[in-house]
Design a protein around this motif. Structure first.
Motif, PDB file in Angstrom:
ATOM      1  N   LEU A 189       1.063  -1.017  -0.079  1.00 38.32           N
ATOM      2  CA  LEU A 189      -0.221  -0.540   0.386  1.00 38.32           C
ATOM      3  C   LEU A 189       1.388   1.769   0.214  1.00 38.32           C
ATOM      4  N   THR A 190       2.072   1.082  -0.212  1.00 33.82           N
ATOM      5  CA  THR A 190       2.974   2.867  -0.089  1.00 33.82           C
ATOM      6  C   THR A 190       3.485   2.739  -2.003  1.00 33.82           C
ATOM      7  N   ALA A 191       3.210   1.402  -2.334  1.00 29.87           N
ATOM      8  CA  ALA A 191       3.556   1.739  -4.101  1.00 29.87           C
ATOM      9  C   ALA A 191       2.746   3.409  -4.509  1.00 29.87           C
ATOM     10  N   ARG A 192       3.109   4.534  -5.016  1.00 30.31           N
ATOM     11  CA  ARG A 192       2.827   4.900  -5.530  1.00 30.31           C
ATOM     12  C   ARG A 192       3.745   5.184  -7.207  1.00 30.31           C
ATOM     13  N   ALA A 193       2.736   5.757  -8.384  1.00 29.04           N
ATOM     14  CA  ALA A 193       3.423   6.045  -9.734  1.00 29.04           C
ATOM     15  C   ALA A 193       3.867   7.902  -8.980  1.00 29.04           C
ATOM     16  N   ALA A 194       5.238   7.623  -9.934  1.00 23.32           N
ATOM     17  CA  ALA A 194       6.520   9.108  -9.685  1.00 23.32           C
ATOM     18  C   ALA A 194       5.358  10.038 -10.885  1.00 23.32           C
ATOM     19  N   PRO A 195       5.133  11.076 -10.967  1.00 23.79           N
ATOM     20  CA  PRO A 195       4.402  11.898 -11.977  1.00 23.79           C
ATOM     21  C   PRO A 195       5.166  11.762 -12.894  1.00 23.79           C
ATOM     22  N   SER A 196       4.336  12.061 -14.200  1.00 27.87           N
ATOM     23  CA  SER A 196       4.846  11.456 -15.167  1.00 27.87           C
ATOM     24  C   SER A 196       4.347  13.022 -16.141  1.00 27.87           C
ATOM     25  N   GLY A 197       3.858  14.854 -15.791  1.00 26.57           N
ATOM     26  CA  GLY A 197       4.527  15.482 -16.252  1.00 26.57           C
ATOM     27  C   GLY A 197       3.100  15.105 -17.309  1.00 26.57           C
ATOM     28  N   LEU A 198       2.137  14.527 -17.329  1.00 22.51           N
ATOM     29  CA  LEU A 198       1.386  14.340 -18.330  1.00 22.51           C
ATOM     30  C   LEU A 198       0.102  14.531 -16.553  1.00 22.51           C
ATOM     31  N   PRO A 199      -0.792  15.732 -17.656  1.00 25.21           N
ATOM     32  CA  PRO A 199      -1.638  15.937 -16.013  1.00 25.21           C
ATOM     33  C   PRO A 199      -2.813  14.764 -15.962  1.00 25.21           C
ATOM     34  N   GLU A 200      -3.811  14.205 -16.934  1.00 25.57           N
ATOM     35  CA  GLU A 200      -4.684  13.646 -16.994  1.00 25.57           C
ATOM     36  C   GLU A 200      -4.224  12.231 -16.301  1.00 25.57           C
ATOM     37  N   ALA A 201      -2.679  11.717 -16.453  1.00 25.93           N
ATOM     38  CA  ALA A 201      -2.159  10.867 -16.207  1.00 25.93           C
ATOM     39  C   ALA A 201      -1.904  10.825 -14.392  1.00 25.93           C
ATOM     40  N   ASP A 202      -1.402  11.781 -14.285  1.00 24.02           N
ATOM     41  CA  ASP A 202      -1.185  12.261 -12.684  1.00 24.02           C
ATOM     42  C   ASP A 202      -2.571  12.786 -11.914  1.00 24.02           C
ATOM     43  N   GLU A 203      -3.307  12.666 -12.314  1.00 29.22           N
ATOM     44  CA  GLU A 203      -4.359  12.640 -11.376  1.00 29.22           C
ATOM     45  C   GLU A 203      -5.176  11.525 -11.659  1.00 29.22           C
ATOM     46  N   VAL A 204      -4.742  10.799 -11.796  1.00 31.21           N
ATOM     47  CA  VAL A 204      -5.122   9.249 -11.990  1.00 31.21           C
ATOM     48  C   VAL A 204      -4.322   8.781 -11.118  1.00 31.21           C
ATOM     49  N   ALA A 205      -3.304   8.927 -11.327  1.00 33.01           N
ATOM     50  CA  ALA A 205      -1.606   8.695 -10.192  1.00 33.01           C
ATOM     51  C   ALA A 205      -2.365   9.355  -8.989  1.00 33.01           C
ATOM     52  N   ASP A 206      -2.640  10.311  -8.166  1.00 28.33           N
ATOM     53  CA  ASP A 206      -3.028  11.083  -7.335  1.00 28.33           C
ATOM     54  C   ASP A 206      -4.221  10.149  -6.664  1.00 28.33           C
ATOM     55  N   ALA A 207      -5.042   9.880  -7.991  1.00 30.20           N
ATOM     56  CA  ALA A 207      -6.408   9.555  -7.088  1.00 30.20           C
ATOM     57  C   ALA A 207      -6.097   8.060  -6.362  1.00 30.20           C
ATOM     58  N   LEU A 208      -5.628   7.296  -7.452  1.00 30.87           N
ATOM     59  CA  LEU A 208      -5.375   6.275  -6.514  1.00 30.87           C
ATOM     60  C   LEU A 208      -3.961   6.231  -5.490  1.00 30.87           C
ATOM     61  N   GLY A 209      -3.664   7.047  -5.129  1.00 27.56           N
ATOM     62  CA  GLY A 209      -2.491   6.689  -4.677  1.00 27.56           C
ATOM     63  C   GLY A 209      -2.830   7.280  -2.805  1.00 27.56           C
ATOM     64  N   SER A 210      -4.271   8.265  -2.977  1.00 29.43           N
ATOM     65  CA  SER A 210      -5.003   8.642  -2.509  1.00 29.43           C
ATOM     66  C   SER A 210      -6.565   7.831  -1.970  1.00 29.43           C
ATOM     67  N   ALA A 211      -6.271   7.160  -2.337  1.00 31.83           N
ATOM     68  CA  ALA A 211      -7.350   5.572  -1.996  1.00 31.83           C
ATOM     69  C   ALA A 211      -6.303   4.443  -1.518  1.00 31.83           C
ATOM     70  N   ALA A 212      -5.200   4.559  -2.126  1.00 29.08           N
ATOM     71  CA  ALA A 212      -4.461   3.166  -0.919  1.00 29.08           C
ATOM     72  C   ALA A 212      -4.150   3.752  -0.246  1.00 29.08           C
ATOM     73  N   GLY A 213      -3.999   5.041   0.137  1.00 27.76           N
ATOM     74  CA  GLY A 213      -3.734   6.217   1.870  1.00 27.76           C
ATOM     75  C   GLY A 213      -5.145   5.910   2.903  1.00 27.76           C
ATOM     76  N   HIS A 214      -5.496   6.013   1.796  1.00 25.80           N
ATOM     77  CA  HIS A 214      -6.962   5.537   3.017  1.00 25.80           C
ATOM     78  C   HIS A 214      -7.475   4.212   3.315  1.00 25.80           C
ATOM     79  N   ILE A 215      -7.247   4.056   2.509  1.00 22.00           N
ATOM     80  CA  ILE A 215      -7.316   1.840   2.361  1.00 22.00           C
ATOM     81  C   ILE A 215      -5.857   1.355   3.780  1.00 22.00           C
ATOM     82  N   ASP A 216      -5.265   2.158   3.559  1.00 19.51           N
ATOM     83  CA  ASP A 216      -3.292   1.744   4.690  1.00 19.51           C
ATOM     84  C   ASP A 216      -4.753   2.767   5.592  1.00 19.51           C
ATOM     85  N   ARG A 217      -4.667   3.527   5.761  1.00 18.01           N
ATOM     86  CA  ARG A 217      -5.581   4.095   7.353  1.00 18.01           C
ATOM     87  C   ARG A 217      -6.113   3.226   8.225  1.00 18.01           C
TER      88      ARG A 217
END
Length: 432
Positions: A189-217
């Motif tokens: 649950l600590t896995a995170r995607a590095a910023p790619s510079g592509l706004p749409e993909a970064d938004e998905v990565a941020d949402a995925l990271g937030s969901a993972a953090g929420h699940i971890d908590r």
């Protein structure tokens, strides 16, 4: 995905090149033909200026200018017969049209022909005919088409290069997201995607990271809840066991009903504790108005008997005009129970609970007359097997207080331990 992007881009570039180049190739051929006809007409006009009034006058023979290879010049009289130069003996269609008084041009077989009348008004005394091979414009157009084909190849190559770069730029972040999702699925649950510079993909990565953090908590909270619930229930079960063992001892009264009633009361309290902990396992804090007077009265009823049995008084003090506070009554009961249980087990003498106004914030102090605490001791640390400390109860109380937007701290180490619970006000948010 990269192949699909590459294939789609190449098809789009090829279609654009074809749709642009085919009409352009046709226009180029037509322009070259028009240019060739115009040159023939200009050549015929130049010759027409030098045609004498009598084309059959032998005293002043007419001379034709030199021409390019393949170009043929001829002069016809007013009857349409060739007088000088090259061409059909009898005038063809363009010559006849020119004899009628208007210049004419057309393609005849493998030649382009232009005919210009010589004369003015309604009298045409001669016609100048110029002809060249019809494949001349086609050869010029073929050279142009070759250049266009080279440019088209360059355009397709540039399109392929750009599509490869774009496919890497688009597919790379998505592949990284897929790899991150696979790691999350595997339990990292600590896995995170590095910023790619592509706004749409970064938004998905941020949402995925937030969901993972929420699940971890949530998972951490569930694990902590298991430990906390076991600690609280084990404490209550130990109390019931001691009461029942005392009732069965040889020195106990013969009537066990009092012990059974006490044990039932302890089991009821244990059931309430379990229900409270299950309800507090949620992630969203309760923001209801908190009646601190009722909480203190309940705590006094629960703990007065046990402390009195040990010869220790319990004093509950509530100041006037206390600030309003919000939170969960369940969490408040557990925090007070943990702090009072800590005073019973680790403290001594009288236990004092004071509700006061601390600069507009409701504060509850719990103090006993036990020995001072060492400066290096973290009483809120979770005790491990074989370790020392105040156990898991204080850690539970602090996490419950913070989950409701409040604070729990050790406000005094000497001469006696004092814990202070700051309760969130109506205008505060959790975590502030």
């Amino acid at each position: 995905m990269r192949r699909r992007i590459l294939r789609a881009t190449v098809v789009a570039v090829v279609c654009a090149v074809v749709l642009f180049s085919v009409p352009l190739a046709v226009v180029v051929l037509r322009l070259y033909r028009q240019d060739e006809v115009r040159e023939l007409q200009q050549l015929a006009d130049q010759v027409a200026v030098s045609v004498p009034a009598d084309v059959h006058d032998t005293r002043d023979p007419m001379e034709l200018p030199p021409t390019e290879s393949g170009t043929r010049l001829g002069v016809y009289d007013d009857t349409g017969r060739l007088v000088i130069g090259a061409g059909p003996v009898r005038g063809d269609g363009p010559v006849r049209e020119a004899l009628a008084g208007s210049a004419a041009s057309r393609r005849l077989g493998d030649q382009l022909v232009a005919a210009v009348p010589v004369g003015s008004g309604e009298r045409v005394r001669a016609v100048v005919r110029a002809a060249s091979p019809a494949d001349g414009p086609l050869r010029r157009a073929a050279l142009t088409w070759t250049g266009m084909l080279g440019l088209a190849a360059v355009a397709v190559g540039v399109g392929v290069a750009l599509s490869v770069r774009s496919s890497r730029r688009l597919a790379g972040p998505l592949e990284a997201l897929a790899a991150t999702a696979a790691r999350l699925e595997g339990g990292d649950l600590t896995a995170r995607a590095a910023p790619s510079g592509l706004p749409e993909a970064d938004e998905v990565a941020d949402a995925l990271g937030s969901a993972a953090g929420h699940i971890d908590r949530l998972l951490r909270r569930e694990r902590a809840f298991s430990s906390d619930a076991s600690h609280q229930l084990r404490t209550a079960l130990t109390r019931v066991r001691l009461e029942l063992e005392g009732a069965l001892s040889a020195t106990a009264p013969t009537d066990p009903h009092d012990a059974m009633r006490t044990a039932l009361a302890s089991l009821t309290h244990m059931e309430t504790t379990l229900g409270d902990l299950l309800a507090l396992a949620r992630d969203v804090p309760e923001r209801a108005s908190l009646d601190i007077g009722e909480l203190l009265a309940e705590a006094e009823r629960r703990w007065h008997g046990e402390l009195a049995a040990a010869g220790r008084p319990l004093l509950v003090i509530a100041e006037e005009d206390l600030p309003e506070a919000v939170g969960s009554a369940r969490a408040g009961r557990q925090v007070l129970d943990v702090l009072l249980a800590n005073a019973v087990v680790h403290g001594s003498g009288a236990v004092t609970v004071t509700a006061r106004d601390a600069a507009g914030v409701l504060a509850v102090d719990i103090e006993d007359e036990g020995p001072a605490l060492p400066e290096d001791q973290d009483v809120f640390a979770r005790r491990r097997n074989g370790g020392t400390g105040h156990g898991i109860g204080l850690a539970l109380a602090r996490s419950l207080a913070e989950a409701e937007g409040g604070r729990l701290m050790l406000s005094g180490r000497s001469p006696h331990p004092r814990f202070t619970w700051l309760i969130a006000s109506r205008y505060e948010e959790p975590g502030q």
